[in-house]
Scaffold this active site. Structure first.
Site, mmCIF file in Angstrom:
data_model
loop_
_atom_site.group_PDB
_atom_site.id
_atom_site.type_symbol
_atom_site.label_atom_id
_atom_site.label_comp_id
_atom_site.label_asym_id
_atom_site.label_seq_id
_atom_site.Cartn_x
_atom_site.Cartn_y
_atom_site.Cartn_z
ATOM 1 N N HIS A 70 0.795 -1.229 0.000
ATOM 2 C CA HIS A 70 0.000 0.000 0.000
ATOM 3 C C HIS A 70 0.824 1.274 0.000
ATOM 4 O O HIS A 70 0.283 2.354 0.174
ATOM 5 C CB HIS A 70 -0.933 0.048 1.217
ATOM 6 C CG HIS A 70 -1.992 -0.992 1.212
ATOM 7 N ND1 HIS A 70 -3.250 -0.775 0.709
ATOM 8 C CD2 HIS A 70 -1.979 -2.274 1.634
ATOM 9 C CE1 HIS A 70 -3.980 -1.864 0.841
ATOM 10 N NE2 HIS A 70 -3.222 -2.800 1.404
ATOM 11 N N LYS A 80 -7.742 13.848 4.664
ATOM 12 C CA LYS A 80 -6.869 12.678 4.652
ATOM 13 C C LYS A 80 -5.855 12.857 5.771
ATOM 14 O O LYS A 80 -5.764 13.940 6.350
ATOM 15 C CB LYS A 80 -6.145 12.550 3.298
ATOM 16 C CG LYS A 80 -5.459 13.848 2.862
ATOM 17 C CD LYS A 80 -4.923 13.780 1.435
ATOM 18 C CE LYS A 80 -5.988 13.969 0.372
ATOM 19 N NZ LYS A 80 -6.184 12.790 -0.465
ATOM 20 N N ARG A 81 -5.093 11.786 6.091
ATOM 21 C CA ARG A 81 -4.028 11.947 7.077
ATOM 22 C C ARG A 81 -3.091 13.083 6.657
ATOM 23 O O ARG A 81 -2.891 13.319 5.460
ATOM 24 C CB ARG A 81 -3.250 10.634 7.226
ATOM 25 C CG ARG A 81 -4.002 9.574 8.013
ATOM 26 C CD ARG A 81 -4.287 10.011 9.443
ATOM 27 N NE ARG A 81 -3.073 10.015 10.229
ATOM 28 C CZ ARG A 81 -2.716 9.056 11.058
ATOM 29 N NH1 ARG A 81 -3.506 8.025 11.265
ATOM 30 N NH2 ARG A 81 -1.584 9.129 11.736
ATOM 31 N N LYS A 86 1.425 14.246 0.959
ATOM 32 C CA LYS A 86 0.069 14.592 0.527
ATOM 33 C C LYS A 86 -0.084 16.100 0.296
ATOM 34 O O LYS A 86 -1.053 16.566 -0.263
ATOM 35 C CB LYS A 86 -0.953 14.102 1.553
ATOM 36 C CG LYS A 86 -1.033 12.565 1.660
ATOM 37 C CD LYS A 86 -2.028 12.149 2.729
ATOM 38 C CE LYS A 86 -1.993 10.660 3.046
ATOM 39 N NZ LYS A 86 -2.698 9.824 2.052
ATOM 40 N N THR A 117 -8.346 6.666 -1.787
ATOM 41 C CA THR A 117 -9.717 6.161 -1.907
ATOM 42 C C THR A 117 -10.707 7.282 -1.615
ATOM 43 O O THR A 117 -11.838 7.248 -2.100
ATOM 44 C CB THR A 117 -9.961 4.983 -0.939
ATOM 45 O OG1 THR A 117 -9.426 5.324 0.343
ATOM 46 C CG2 THR A 117 -9.310 3.721 -1.447
ATOM 47 N N LYS A 148 -14.437 8.407 -3.310
ATOM 48 C CA LYS A 148 -15.666 8.746 -2.584
ATOM 49 C C LYS A 148 -16.159 10.129 -3.005
ATOM 50 O O LYS A 148 -17.363 10.350 -3.194
ATOM 51 C CB LYS A 148 -15.406 8.726 -1.066
ATOM 52 C CG LYS A 148 -15.056 7.341 -0.540
ATOM 53 C CD LYS A 148 -14.390 7.392 0.850
ATOM 54 C CE LYS A 148 -13.712 6.050 1.148
ATOM 55 N NZ LYS A 148 -12.728 6.132 2.239
HETATM 56 C C1 26Q Z 1 3.701 0.450 10.266
HETATM 57 C C2 26Q Z 1 4.570 0.082 11.290
HETATM 58 C C3 26Q Z 1 4.272 0.339 12.600
HETATM 59 C C4 26Q Z 1 3.082 0.964 12.911
HETATM 60 C C5 26Q Z 1 2.213 1.342 11.911
HETATM 61 C C6 26Q Z 1 2.511 1.088 10.593
HETATM 62 C C7 26Q Z 1 1.566 1.496 9.522
HETATM 63 C C8 26Q Z 1 0.212 1.595 9.787
HETATM 64 C C9 26Q Z 1 -0.673 1.979 8.794
HETATM 65 C C10 26Q Z 1 2.009 1.762 8.241
HETATM 66 C C11 26Q Z 1 1.114 2.150 7.248
HETATM 67 C C12 26Q Z 1 -0.231 2.252 7.522
HETATM 68 C C13 26Q Z 1 -1.232 2.669 6.541
HETATM 69 C C14 26Q Z 1 -1.001 2.904 5.260
HETATM 70 C C15 26Q Z 1 -2.080 3.380 4.379
HETATM 71 O O1 26Q Z 1 -3.170 3.682 4.813
HETATM 72 N N1 26Q Z 1 -1.823 3.452 3.066
HETATM 73 C C16 26Q Z 1 -2.852 3.893 2.133
HETATM 74 O O2 26Q Z 1 -3.550 2.755 1.663
HETATM 75 C C17 26Q Z 1 -4.661 3.119 0.877
HETATM 76 C C18 26Q Z 1 -5.431 1.867 0.532
HETATM 77 O O3 26Q Z 1 -4.726 1.108 -0.382
HETATM 78 C C19 26Q Z 1 -4.205 3.872 -0.371
HETATM 79 O O4 26Q Z 1 -5.348 4.289 -1.062
HETATM 80 C C20 26Q Z 1 -3.362 5.073 0.025
HETATM 81 O O5 26Q Z 1 -2.817 5.672 -1.134
HETATM 82 C C21 26Q Z 1 -2.248 4.645 0.959
HETATM 83 O O6 26Q Z 1 -1.545 5.777 1.437
#
Ligand code: 26Q
Length: 768
Positions: A331, A504-505, A510, A612, A616
């Site tokens: 992702h 978004k975050r 971004k 995503t 929406k």
């Molecule tokens: C990793 C290590 C330790 C703690 C947390 C994490 C961690 C947690 C969440 C790393 C990444 C995430 C989330 C990533 C994320 O949300 N990516 C998004 O995924 C979406 C669905 O595929 C995409 O549409 C976005 O582009 C992408 O940023």
């Protein structure tokens, strides 16, 4: 599908039996709880049937550390086909149905990846696909965001205090997870996932850790209360809190334990299910596909090997079985976000897992000449690619980058493993539930039920009359949002304004900072009388910053400073308003998205895997103001490039200038750009700790760990301004033409239904 009258009857009985009240006397909490219980009773049969059918034929499991479900009650009633009738019945009984919105919003995810997992379960159930979700039941979800002064402050999100009415504890399916020096019990809590207009009910199984023995009675009787509760806490700590970092958060044993508990409990459960249906262990890969949602559950690979070898399968055969069972989704392209655990930490987790990882590393070197462990750290992504039969990215451009940038060596060896699955979103929550007005309008023109099959939209002709009706719906949704903003944020956003929304975050890539600098630029021009034709526009920005991410937090400070400056300046506030929307979450998204005119999707080309929110917003009639990145590209291609405002450097251009890029030169040459960047330090915004100043430094000078302006904010500044002004002017000069663009987006959004995505996973990966 259930019968609303019977559901209502059960609801009344539950309220009477438990609280001695009628619906009109019930508190919101009572009503929410009783509705959920009544729904579980009415759909109980269907759930039991779906559950026992699950493992009968080939099936799939989606393992994810995050499932961002959002509020459930209205969505569940919608999918059960009783939302309208229940509203009528409750209203007739004198109950206040708006209080159903007081349900807690389970925030068991950070953002896109977690929300995608929730959309996928909804789609799978709605399309009768045997997919089960496996995750963790965090006691504390993602923090609640407060704004203190101008800055983000975090508060714990203890969502379980208001009961989770949709979970069923399944004590009988609890498993033991062996950790290095103790063992924990993982207890599953099942949540039903009701399919829309079908009897299929999927299951989301969330694990919660507990101590093996509630109390150590020997210690307890010895008056060693502290020690007695130590074990209890140590076990419960594991699923206590969701890590709020969606970037990188390495080196934490607790996070590693979370990932291992999720992996181990899930694989034990899946093997047990398989064996229960009387099949031999070796047949497992013929009946089961396990989708790994990014690297977070990748320990499921060595765990499956551990469990198989424990049952007498040879190491090599177990490896082959694992490789035929797992599929991996990536992702993100950010190298920082690819998990690498030090073997030392793994050693503190489990000796067995540590030993298996070392053997896998050796095997990979021997078979492929590629290592999994480098500099004492195991790369979870490399492990996942090596041991999976499928590797996918989440939008076309991203899947190319997965092949060429992330795993080029693996791609050379196993090109057939790599594929693309462009993300999607469920139209049940993101159209029917959050925008019933637009849904009704579309439904009146569609041939078929577009909530069942969003593809129906492509059959609707985009004529001027429909575009006008869309404009009216938009106005209504802006009025509703405006009232909600007044209530929850205390700001006045007139519904006559254009709504320009970025939600978004908060991340550097971004580029919320690009948006904010652009707002300051417009503000100054309006103030100086240089921009006389700007139509009234409201800029809404919402999102959470990871608590330790100083630059993201500085961006929030800057946006709030701009809001204060601009909203209080009577010489411009009839033209521009700014709002940082506090505590952006799933339920806030449901209010914001239907009201948007412009969808800000402005990541640096090549950085946003998919996005995503962009889908929406498109589905709800917003026009994309975006870069050539992630799924924006496919959105523009589906709706027609002439129906979006695309700007900025493309990935090839950025690659070409990477070594010679000189933002300082741009800054020195361009007075307009300089004015915006200087506002970080010279506009009089409070900045005691120098965070805004550091933002400016990051743009012009860089830092020890990166070049200046790593995400090309300055580079894209001018084309962004031009594109935005073009959009705003079109809205002003020809609202009908703007609305026609929006309409074409809505009608082209069918392929961004997660129903399409899930159908592709089923056919092309899982073979179910
Ligand atoms: C990793 C290590 C330790 C703690 C947390 C994490 C961690 C947690 C969440 C790393 C990444 C995430 C989330 C990533 C994320 O949300 N990516 C998004 O995924 C979406 C669905 O595929 C995409 O549409 C976005 O582009 C992408 O940023």
């Amino acid at each position: 599908m259930v019968n609303a009258k019977l559901l209502y009857r059960d609801l009344c009985r539950i309220l009477k039996a438990r609280h001695f009240v009628l619906p009109k006397e019930a508190t919101p909490h009572m009503l929410i709880e009783a509705t959920a219980q009544a729904a579980l009773i009415q759909a109980g049969d269907a759930w039991a049937k779906s559950h026992s059918a699950y493992a009968k034929h080939r099936h799939a499991a989606y393992i994810s550390a995050e499932f961002l479900t959002g509020r459930l009650i209205l969505n569940n009633l919608l999918n059960l086909g009783v939302l309208e009738e229940m509203k009528t019945l409750l209203a007739a009984s004198g109950a206040d149905i708006t209080c159903l919105e007081e349900e807690a919003d389970p925030a068991l995810g950070n953002g896109g990846l977690g929300r995608l997992a929730a959309c996928f379960l909804d789609s799978a159930a709605s399309m009768d696909a045997p997919l089960m979700g496996y995750g963790l039941k965090y006691r504390y979800g993602l923090f609640r965001q407060k704004i203190q002064g101008l800055d983000q402050a975090e508060e714990p999100d203890e969502w379980l205090t208001s009961d989770d009415n949709w979970s069923v504890r399944r004590e009988e399916d609890a498993v033991l997870v062996p950790l290095k020096d103790f063992c924990v019990k993982a207890v599953p809590y099942d949540m039903p996932v009701f399919g829309y207009k079908t009897d299929t009910v999927g299951t989301l199984r969330l694990w919660q850790t507990e101590s093996l023995h509630e109390f150590d009675f020997a210690l307890f009787n010895d008056y060693k209360y502290d020690e007695a509760s130590l074990n209890k806490n140590r076990a419960e700590d594991i699923t206590r809190v969701l890590y709020p970092n969606d970037w990188d958060d390495k080196g934490r044993l607790l996070r590693l334990r979370q990932e291992y508990v999720l992996s181990s409990a899930t694989m034990q459960d899946l093997i047990r299910l398989h064996e229960k249906s009387g099949r031999s262990l070796r047949q497992l890969p013929h009946f089961l596909a396990v989708q790994l949602n990014d690297t977070h559950p990748v320990l499921a690979i060595p765990e499956l090997i551990r469990l198989l070898t424990q049952k007498g399968v040879s190491f090599d055969y177990a490896c082959r079985m694992a490789q035929e069972t797992f599929a991996f989704t990536n992702h993100t392209v950010m190298p920082e976000a690819l998990e690498k655990w030090s073997m030392q930490l793994i050693g503190m987790l489990s000796d067995e897992i540590s030993a298996i990882l070392k053997r896998l590393d050796k095997r990979a070197k021997r078979q492929c000449g590629l290592a999994l462990i480098k500099d004492g750290r195991v790369s979870m992504a490399d492990l996942a690619v090596y041991m999976s039969f499928s590797v996918n990215g989440v939008a076309r451009i991203h899947s190319e980058l997965v092949k060429t940038r992330l795993f080029p060596d693996w791609y050379k060896l196993f090109p057939e493993r790599f594929n693309n699955k462009t993300n999607g979103v469920t139209q049940r929550r993101w159209l029917a539930l959050c925008n019933p007005e637009l849904t009704a309008l579309l439904q009146s023109k569609a041939d078929g039920d577009c909530i069942k099959d969003l593809g129906c939209l492509s059959g609707i002709k985009p004529d001027a009359q429909l575009a006008k009706a869309l404009l009216q719906v938009k106005r209504l949704k802006k009025q509703q949002l405006s009232a909600w903003l007044k209530l929850t944020q205390g700001v006045d956003i007139p519904d006559s304004f254009i709504f320009d929304i970025q939600i978004k975050r908060i991340h550097e890539y971004k580029r919320q900072l690009l948006n904010a600098l652009g707002i300051y630029d417009l503000y100054m021009d309006v103030k100086d009388g240089k921009l006389k034709d700007l139509p009234p526009v409201a800029f809404l920005i919402g999102g959470k910053a990871a608590p330790g991410y100083a630059r993201a937090k500085a961006v929030i400070r800057y946006v709030n400073s701009l809001a204060q400056l601009i909203n209080n300046d009577t010489s411009v506030n009839g033209k521009i308003r700014v709002c940082f929307v506090n505590n952006y979450c799933c339920s806030a998204a449901e209010k914001l998205i239907p009201a948007a005119d412009l969808s800000e999707q402005i990541s640096t080309a090549g950085t946003e895997a998919s996005g995503t929110g962009n889908m929406k917003l498109m589905m709800n009639g917003a026009v994309t103001l975006g870069t050539w990145d992630g799924a924006n590209i496919e959105i523009a291609q589906a709706a027609g490039e002439e129906n979006e405002f695309i700007f900025g450097a493309r990935i090839e251009e950025l690659d070409a200038i990477a070594d010679s890029y000189d933002p300082m030169a741009l800054y020195e040459k361009d007075a307009r750009l300089r004015r915006a960047v200087d506002s970080l330090t010279d506009a009089g915004f409070p900045d005691e700790d120098g965070a805004l100043k550091e933002l400016k430094t990051s743009l012009l000078e860089g830092a020890s760990w990166h070049k200046p302006d790593h995400y090309y904010v300055l580079k894209d500044f001018e084309s962004y301004r031009d594109a935005r002004l073009q959009a705003l002017r079109l809205y002003r000069n020809d609202p009908a033409a703007f609305s026609m663009m929006a309409l074409k987006n809505v009608l082209a959004s069918g392929i961004f239904s997660s129903d399409r995505t899930i159908a592709q996973y089923c056919e092309e990966i899982w073979k179910i």
